[in-house]
Enzyme design. Sequence first.
Site, PDB file in Angstrom:
ATOM      1  N   PRO A   1       0.796  -1.223   0.000  1.00 15.77           N
ATOM      2  CA  PRO A   1       0.000   0.000   0.000  1.00 15.77           C
ATOM      3  C   PRO A   1       0.829   1.275   0.000  1.00 15.77           C
ATOM      4  O   PRO A   1       1.890   1.339   0.625  1.00 15.77           O
ATOM      5  CB  PRO A   1      -0.818  -0.106   1.297  1.00 15.77           C
ATOM      6  N   ASN A   2       0.324   2.246  -0.726  1.00 19.03           N
ATOM      7  CA  ASN A   2       0.880   3.602  -0.802  1.00 19.03           C
ATOM      8  C   ASN A   2       2.161   3.704  -1.628  1.00 19.03           C
ATOM      9  O   ASN A   2       2.667   4.798  -1.852  1.00 19.03           O
ATOM     10  CB  ASN A   2       1.122   4.199   0.606  1.00 19.03           C
TER      11      ASN A   2
ATOM     12  N   ARG B   1       5.360  11.037  -2.476  1.00 14.86           N
ATOM     13  CA  ARG B   1       5.113  10.698  -1.070  1.00 14.86           C
ATOM     14  C   ARG B   1       6.387  10.895  -0.239  1.00 14.86           C
ATOM     15  O   ARG B   1       7.380  10.178  -0.435  1.00 14.86           O
ATOM     16  CB  ARG B   1       4.682   9.229  -0.995  1.00 14.86           C
TER      17      ARG B   1
ATOM     18  N   TYR C   1      11.399   8.657   1.220  1.00 17.63           N
ATOM     19  CA  TYR C   1      11.338   7.600   0.207  1.00 17.63           C
ATOM     20  C   TYR C   1      12.035   7.949  -1.103  1.00 17.63           C
ATOM     21  O   TYR C   1      12.103   7.106  -2.003  1.00 17.63           O
ATOM     22  CB  TYR C   1       9.870   7.235  -0.061  1.00 17.63           C
TER      23      TYR C   1
ATOM     24  N   ASN D   1       7.489  -5.832  -0.637  1.00 17.85           N
ATOM     25  CA  ASN D   1       7.495  -4.692   0.280  1.00 17.85           C
ATOM     26  C   ASN D   1       6.063  -4.563   0.789  1.00 17.85           C
ATOM     27  O   ASN D   1       5.197  -4.026   0.089  1.00 17.85           O
ATOM     28  CB  ASN D   1       7.925  -3.410  -0.428  1.00 17.85           C
TER      29      ASN D   1
ATOM     30  N   ALA E   1       3.059  -0.629   5.188  1.00 16.99           N
ATOM     31  CA  ALA E   1       2.654  -0.611   6.596  1.00 16.99           C
ATOM     32  C   ALA E   1       2.059  -1.939   7.053  1.00 16.99           C
ATOM     33  O   ALA E   1       2.049  -2.237   8.253  1.00 16.99           O
ATOM     34  CB  ALA E   1       1.652   0.522   6.839  1.00 16.99           C
TER      35      ALA E   1
ATOM     36  N   HIS F   1       3.790  -4.167   9.582  1.00 22.39           N
ATOM     37  CA  HIS F   1       3.796  -3.915  11.018  1.00 22.39           C
ATOM     38  C   HIS F   1       2.629  -4.549  11.771  1.00 22.39           C
ATOM     39  O   HIS F   1       2.645  -4.611  12.992  1.00 22.39           O
ATOM     40  CB  HIS F   1       3.835  -2.400  11.265  1.00 22.39           C
TER      41      HIS F   1
ATOM     42  N   ASP G   1       0.634 -15.024   7.486  1.00 25.43           N
ATOM     43  CA  ASP G   1       0.167 -16.401   7.289  1.00 25.43           C
ATOM     44  C   ASP G   1       0.270 -16.811   5.820  1.00 25.43           C
ATOM     45  O   ASP G   1       0.635 -17.949   5.512  1.00 25.43           O
ATOM     46  CB  ASP G   1      -1.290 -16.544   7.756  1.00 25.43           C
TER      47      ASP G   1
ATOM     48  N   GLU H   1      11.633  -9.900   2.300  1.00 20.39           N
ATOM     49  CA  GLU H   1      10.946  -8.631   2.607  1.00 20.39           C
ATOM     50  C   GLU H   1      11.898  -7.469   2.374  1.00 20.39           C
ATOM     51  O   GLU H   1      13.078  -7.546   2.748  1.00 20.39           O
ATOM     52  CB  GLU H   1      10.489  -8.650   4.066  1.00 20.39           C
TER      53      GLU H   1
ATOM     54  N   HIS I   1      12.269  -3.024   2.430  1.00 17.94           N
ATOM     55  CA  HIS I   1      11.769  -1.687   2.725  1.00 17.94           C
ATOM     56  C   HIS I   1      12.711  -0.678   2.101  1.00 17.94           C
ATOM     57  O   HIS I   1      13.942  -0.866   2.139  1.00 17.94           O
ATOM     58  CB  HIS I   1      11.664  -1.458   4.240  1.00 17.94           C
ATOM     59  N   LEU I   2      12.138   0.367   1.541  1.00 13.11           N
ATOM     60  CA  LEU I   2      12.962   1.440   0.977  1.00 13.11           C
ATOM     61  C   LEU I   2      13.717   2.158   2.094  1.00 13.11           C
ATOM     62  O   LEU I   2      14.910   2.438   1.977  1.00 13.11           O
ATOM     63  CB  LEU I   2      12.063   2.449   0.250  1.00 13.11           C
ATOM     64  N   SER I   3      12.995   2.457   3.161  1.00 14.82           N
ATOM     65  CA  SER I   3      13.580   3.218   4.273  1.00 14.82           C
ATOM     66  C   SER I   3      14.137   2.250   5.317  1.00 14.82           C
ATOM     67  O   SER I   3      13.829   1.051   5.310  1.00 14.82           O
ATOM     68  CB  SER I   3      12.508   4.107   4.903  1.00 14.82           C
TER      69      SER I   3
ATOM     70  N   ARG J   1      13.146   4.599  12.463  1.00 15.99           N
ATOM     71  CA  ARG J   1      11.988   5.490  12.366  1.00 15.99           C
ATOM     72  C   ARG J   1      11.085   5.344  13.598  1.00 15.99           C
ATOM     73  O   ARG J   1      11.573   5.028  14.675  1.00 15.99           O
ATOM     74  CB  ARG J   1      11.254   5.212  11.048  1.00 15.99           C
TER      75      ARG J   1
ATOM     76  N   ARG K   1       7.158   1.145  13.541  1.00 16.08           N
ATOM     77  CA  ARG K   1       7.784   0.557  12.343  1.00 16.08           C
ATOM     78  C   ARG K   1       8.899  -0.428  12.693  1.00 16.08           C
ATOM     79  O   ARG K   1       9.442  -1.095  11.824  1.00 16.08           O
ATOM     80  CB  ARG K   1       8.346   1.659  11.448  1.00 16.08           C
TER      81      ARG K   1
HETATM   82  C1  DQA Z   1       8.006   1.057   3.851  1.00 17.38           C
HETATM   83  C2  DQA Z   1       8.116   1.315   5.353  1.00 17.38           C
HETATM   84  C3  DQA Z   1       6.752   1.213   6.006  1.00 17.38           C
HETATM   85  O1  DQA Z   1       6.863   1.485   7.403  1.00 17.38           O
HETATM   86  C4  DQA Z   1       5.797   2.208   5.394  1.00 17.38           C
HETATM   87  O2  DQA Z   1       4.517   2.061   5.968  1.00 17.38           O
HETATM   88  C5  DQA Z   1       5.755   2.112   3.913  1.00 17.38           C
HETATM   89  C6  DQA Z   1       7.001   1.965   3.195  1.00 17.38           C
HETATM   90  C7  DQA Z   1       9.367   1.248   3.142  1.00 17.38           C
HETATM   91  O3  DQA Z   1       9.501   0.761   2.036  1.00 17.38           O
HETATM   92  O4  DQA Z   1      10.257   1.902   3.690  1.00 17.38           O
HETATM   93  O5  DQA Z   1       4.700   2.226   3.299  1.00 17.38           O
HETATM   94  O6  DQA Z   1       7.630  -0.301   3.646  1.00 17.38           O
END
Ligand code: DQA
Length: 148
Positions: A9-10, A17, A22, A73, A76, A79, A86, A97, A99-101, A106, A110
């Site tokens: 998501p997002n 964003r 990011y 990825n 959120a 978390h 599952d 898995e 994550h960009l950040s 943070r 997170r």
């Molecule tokens: C994220 C880190 C998550 O905490 C956040 O909710 C994201 C992006 C990352 O790629 O850093 O949507 O997954």
Amino acid sequence: MRVLVLHGPNLNLLGTRQPEIYGNRTLADVNDVVAAAAADLGVDVTFAQHNGEGEILDALHAASSQYDGVVINPGAYAHYSYAIADALAAMEIPAIEVHLSNVAAREEFRRTSVTSAACTGTIGGFGATSYVLALHALTALCRRETQR
Ligand code: DQA
């Protein structure tokens, strides 16, 4: 070797964003970086992005019969989504898995990932390179160059 790169998501909002966190790359830019790395590795890569938890679950359910591995990825959902955890645990293929950040640096919420335990490993903090590193790790894993 076929790999699904699944963005949660997002991540469709990348580029605008919170660029201070990011970066300025759009999702298409990130996918271009990953596609170039995949071509170098000789990996056939497919990209998907879903905002909905259910769509991510459906993609993971279908993945075992279509791919050799998944780079995910979860955004959120990492978390708090036990449903995605599952679904990852139920897969017959490895997942990594990303994550960009650097989520460890943070907000407190997170710092927990409920999905990472169902993955072979986690890579974060390197922007688009997180995905490239995960692709390298997954390739090595599937080609049995590294221990699982
Ligand atoms: C994220 C880190 C998550 O905490 C956040 O909710 C994201 C992006 C990352 O790629 O850093 O949507 O997954």
